[in-house]
Design a protein around this motif. Structure first.
Motif, PDB file in Angstrom:
ATOM      1  N   VAL A 109      19.265  33.966  34.281  1.00  0.00           N
ATOM      2  CA  VAL A 109      19.010  35.079  35.212  1.00  0.00           C
ATOM      3  C   VAL A 109      17.437  35.270  35.724  1.00  0.00           C
ATOM      4  O   VAL A 109      17.160  35.592  36.535  1.00  0.00           O
ATOM      5  CB  VAL A 109      19.146  36.368  34.393  1.00  0.00           C
ATOM      6  CG1 VAL A 109      20.862  36.627  34.807  1.00  0.00           C
ATOM      7  CG2 VAL A 109      18.898  36.682  33.165  1.00  0.00           C
ATOM      8  N   ASP A 110      16.758  34.554  34.896  1.00  0.00           N
ATOM      9  CA  ASP A 110      15.142  34.676  35.317  1.00  0.00           C
ATOM     10  C   ASP A 110      14.787  33.671  36.147  1.00  0.00           C
ATOM     11  O   ASP A 110      14.260  33.831  37.344  1.00  0.00           O
ATOM     12  CB  ASP A 110      14.199  34.365  34.009  1.00  0.00           C
ATOM     13  CG  ASP A 110      14.549  35.569  33.071  1.00  0.00           C
ATOM     14  OD1 ASP A 110      14.483  35.148  31.791  1.00  0.00           O
ATOM     15  OD2 ASP A 110      14.540  36.703  33.269  1.00  0.00           O
ATOM     16  N   GLN A 142      42.708  36.845  23.362  1.00  0.00           N
ATOM     17  CA  GLN A 142      42.701  38.165  22.723  1.00  0.00           C
ATOM     18  C   GLN A 142      41.511  39.124  23.391  1.00  0.00           C
ATOM     19  O   GLN A 142      41.922  40.279  23.524  1.00  0.00           O
ATOM     20  CB  GLN A 142      42.416  38.067  21.319  1.00  0.00           C
ATOM     21  CG  GLN A 142      43.814  37.499  20.622  1.00  0.00           C
ATOM     22  CD  GLN A 142      43.484  37.398  19.021  1.00  0.00           C
ATOM     23  OE1 GLN A 142      42.508  38.130  18.660  1.00  0.00           O
ATOM     24  NE2 GLN A 142      44.217  36.558  18.391  1.00  0.00           N
ATOM     25  N   GLU A 166      41.595  32.987  20.812  1.00  0.00           N
ATOM     26  CA  GLU A 166      40.630  33.965  20.732  1.00  0.00           C
ATOM     27  C   GLU A 166      40.132  34.528  22.030  1.00  0.00           C
ATOM     28  O   GLU A 166      40.108  35.583  22.019  1.00  0.00           O
ATOM     29  CB  GLU A 166      39.457  33.428  20.066  1.00  0.00           C
ATOM     30  CG  GLU A 166      39.695  33.027  18.469  1.00  0.00           C
ATOM     31  CD  GLU A 166      39.959  33.980  17.544  1.00  0.00           C
ATOM     32  OE1 GLU A 166      39.767  35.304  17.961  1.00  0.00           O
ATOM     33  OE2 GLU A 166      40.561  33.970  16.573  1.00  0.00           O
ATOM     34  N   LEU A 211      20.407  44.967  33.858  1.00  0.00           N
ATOM     35  CA  LEU A 211      20.163  43.818  32.657  1.00  0.00           C
ATOM     36  C   LEU A 211      21.230  42.908  32.478  1.00  0.00           C
ATOM     37  O   LEU A 211      22.416  43.453  31.854  1.00  0.00           O
ATOM     38  CB  LEU A 211      19.450  44.743  31.388  1.00  0.00           C
ATOM     39  CG  LEU A 211      19.278  43.404  30.216  1.00  0.00           C
ATOM     40  CD1 LEU A 211      18.274  42.304  30.789  1.00  0.00           C
ATOM     41  CD2 LEU A 211      18.673  44.143  29.014  1.00  0.00           C
ATOM     42  N   ARG A 212      21.215  41.788  32.566  1.00  0.00           N
ATOM     43  CA  ARG A 212      22.298  40.826  32.096  1.00  0.00           C
ATOM     44  C   ARG A 212      21.543  39.708  31.505  1.00  0.00           C
ATOM     45  O   ARG A 212      20.428  39.383  31.915  1.00  0.00           O
ATOM     46  CB  ARG A 212      23.099  40.339  33.579  1.00  0.00           C
ATOM     47  CG  ARG A 212      24.053  41.274  34.154  1.00  0.00           C
ATOM     48  CD  ARG A 212      25.198  41.351  33.459  1.00  0.00           C
ATOM     49  NE  ARG A 212      25.957  40.371  33.341  1.00  0.00           N
ATOM     50  CZ  ARG A 212      27.082  40.079  34.091  1.00  0.00           C
ATOM     51  NH1 ARG A 212      27.127  40.881  35.269  1.00  0.00           N
ATOM     52  NH2 ARG A 212      27.599  38.957  34.043  1.00  0.00           N
ATOM     53  N   LEU A 213      22.273  39.249  30.450  1.00  0.00           N
ATOM     54  CA  LEU A 213      21.618  38.004  29.960  1.00  0.00           C
ATOM     55  C   LEU A 213      22.320  36.709  30.793  1.00  0.00           C
ATOM     56  O   LEU A 213      22.943  37.032  31.728  1.00  0.00           O
ATOM     57  CB  LEU A 213      22.167  37.932  28.422  1.00  0.00           C
ATOM     58  CG  LEU A 213      21.630  39.034  27.673  1.00  0.00           C
ATOM     59  CD1 LEU A 213      22.287  39.072  26.484  1.00  0.00           C
ATOM     60  CD2 LEU A 213      20.126  39.206  27.423  1.00  0.00           C
ATOM     61  N   VAL A 233      42.629  27.311  19.025  1.00  0.00           N
ATOM     62  CA  VAL A 233      41.958  28.410  18.511  1.00  0.00           C
ATOM     63  C   VAL A 233      41.072  29.240  19.496  1.00  0.00           C
ATOM     64  O   VAL A 233      41.136  30.500  19.619  1.00  0.00           O
ATOM     65  CB  VAL A 233      41.039  28.117  17.065  1.00  0.00           C
ATOM     66  CG1 VAL A 233      40.599  29.307  16.633  1.00  0.00           C
ATOM     67  CG2 VAL A 233      41.967  27.686  16.088  1.00  0.00           C
ATOM     68  N   LEU A 284      41.768  42.613  25.509  1.00  0.00           N
ATOM     69  CA  LEU A 284      40.893  43.988  25.373  1.00  0.00           C
ATOM     70  C   LEU A 284      40.472  44.387  26.462  1.00  0.00           C
ATOM     71  O   LEU A 284      40.175  45.687  26.881  1.00  0.00           O
ATOM     72  CB  LEU A 284      40.042  43.733  24.148  1.00  0.00           C
ATOM     73  CG  LEU A 284      40.359  43.723  22.839  1.00  0.00           C
ATOM     74  CD1 LEU A 284      39.579  43.142  21.814  1.00  0.00           C
ATOM     75  CD2 LEU A 284      40.716  45.316  22.313  1.00  0.00           C
TER      76      LEU A 284
END
Lengths: 207, 200
Positions: A172-173, A198, A195, A134-136, A191, A202
């Motif tokens: 995806v559909d 960062q 973000e 499943l991927r969005l 900004v 991670l």
């Protein structure tokens, strides 16, 4: 180990659950064709699982001798599909799979042929299963443009840079790519960039 | 009994009785069943009309009359006796009545399953994809460990598919599972068992 009626056995290739009744029933159908033919059927089913499409004509030819009805052919493909996909899903190795299938009544030759087919393509299969998880909607591509606003209807001298971002999103559909256009001022963009950097740090730490 | 309207009665009688012999009517019966299964094909009316030297309308009314007879009888699942009584009204020869009865009995199961599909359709389950993730950080908060279950529920209605993306935490998921198991468990209560027994 024989499968006793009334005793529930746990199978690794079924995710440590019982083997579904229909699979048990169809294993006896598999035994009706030669192990060589079964290996060729496995190759076809594996092709389908890897997304290369299935050649129904070849399958019809392979099952013609055993005088299979259409429903038998469908059942055979379904059970091979289930066994191979399920083994891939739960990461079962070829030997365990062979042993479990023999416990369910599949003759040794057939089990060996099936597991050989599975082992050959196990990594490719698992990669494919990972891909189709499943991927969005996915990020397809990003394009950008930096403009310098000289003047506007509100203010005569603006003199500011602005970034136009076009983010292409793949649905995806439907498989269609839908563009999303945003304009970002310099400060906001700084900004956003900070973000995202960062988040990237991670992600790299986890990889 | 199938109430065959006066108008339809005239159509069927006129078309079938006066014009055609048994083999032609047999062919009409076959065409009527084909149309019920696959849909109307007006070209067949014209072709048949030409071959039989009658008007297209005559052929059309005859076949449509047969189709109506079959659908109404199948819809109400009337018994053999009732069917024979209904057809008797039309005053056909005995062998034609037998032919029509056989046609009804042979095809009613399939016609009923086609009629079944005409009922209004609600969105129904097609597929469920899921994914288990752990959220480690967000823009606002780092050092998290938050398990999340993402679900994509595929539904189908009238041949069209749509998908709903949902997200839940493990506690809500367990609650959901418990509720659904309770719903399934209802089937085992005495109340439901009594009703199911009576329907069968």
């Amino acid at each position: 180990v024989e499968v006793q009626p009334g005793v529930t056995m746990r199978f690794r290739f079924c995710g440590d659950l019982d083997c579904p009744d229909w699979v048990l029933a169809e294993i006896s159908t598999l035994a009706k064709i030669s192990s060589v033919k079964m290996k060729l059927l496995c190759v076809q089913v594996m092709k389908e699982l890897l997304g290369d499409g299935i050649d129904y004509e070849k399958i019809a030819k392979l099952t013609a001798d055993a005088k299979f009805e259409t429903s038998d052919i469908k059942a055979t493909i379904a059970v091979l599909n289930f066994v191979l996909a399920s083994a891939g899903k739960y990461g079962v190795d070829g030997e365990s799979l062979s042993s479990e299938l023999q416990q369910l009544g599949l003759p040794k030759e057939h089990a060996t042929a099936l597991c050989k087919s599975y082992e050959e393509k196990q990594t490719a299969l698992q990669d494919r299963l990972k891909e189709s998880s499943l991927r969005l909607n996915k990020l397809d591509s990003v394009s950008w443009r930096v403009d310098y606003t000289l003047s506007s209807s509100e203010l005569k001298e603006v003199n500011e840079p602005v970034v136009h971002l076009k983010i292409n999103v793949r649905n995806v559909d439907t498989g269609d790519v839908e563009p999303m256009v945003v304009s970002v001022t310099a400060n906001k963009f700084r900004v956003l960039l900070a973000e995202l950097k960062q988040a990237q740090t991670l992600m790299n730490a986890l990889n | 009994m199938v109430q065959i309207s006066r108008h339809l009665e005239e159509e069927i009688t006129v078309c079938l009785m006066n014009h055609f012999c048994g083999s032609v009517i047999g062919e009409f019966c076959r065409i009527a069943v084909e149309f019920l299964k696959k849909g109307l094909n007006p070209k067949i009316f014209e072709g048949a009309a030409r071959k039989l030297s009658v008007s297209t309308e005559t052929v059309q009314h005859g076949i449509e009359g047969l189709m109506y007879l079959l659908t109404e009888s199948s819809k109400m699942m009337i018994s053999e006796v009732d069917f024979q009584d209904s057809v008797l009204v039309l005053g056909f020869p005995e062998d034609l009545n037998k032919l029509l009865l056989q046609l009804y009995l042979d095809n009613r199961k399939e016609i009923r399953s086609i009629l079944n599909e005409l009922a209004p359709d609600f969105p129904h389950y097609h597929n469920l994809e899921w994914r288990l993730d752990v959220q480690l950080a967000s823009r606002a908060l780092r050092q998290q460990i938050k398990p999340l279950l993402t679900l994509k529920l595929h539904l189908e209605q009238n041949g069209r598919r749509n998908a709903n993306v949902l997200q839940t935490d493990p506690a809500t998921l367990l609650h959901l599972i418990r509720k659904l198991e309770q719903a399934l468990g209802e089937m085992k209560t005495n109340h439901c068992r009594r009703i199911v027994r009576n329907i069968k």
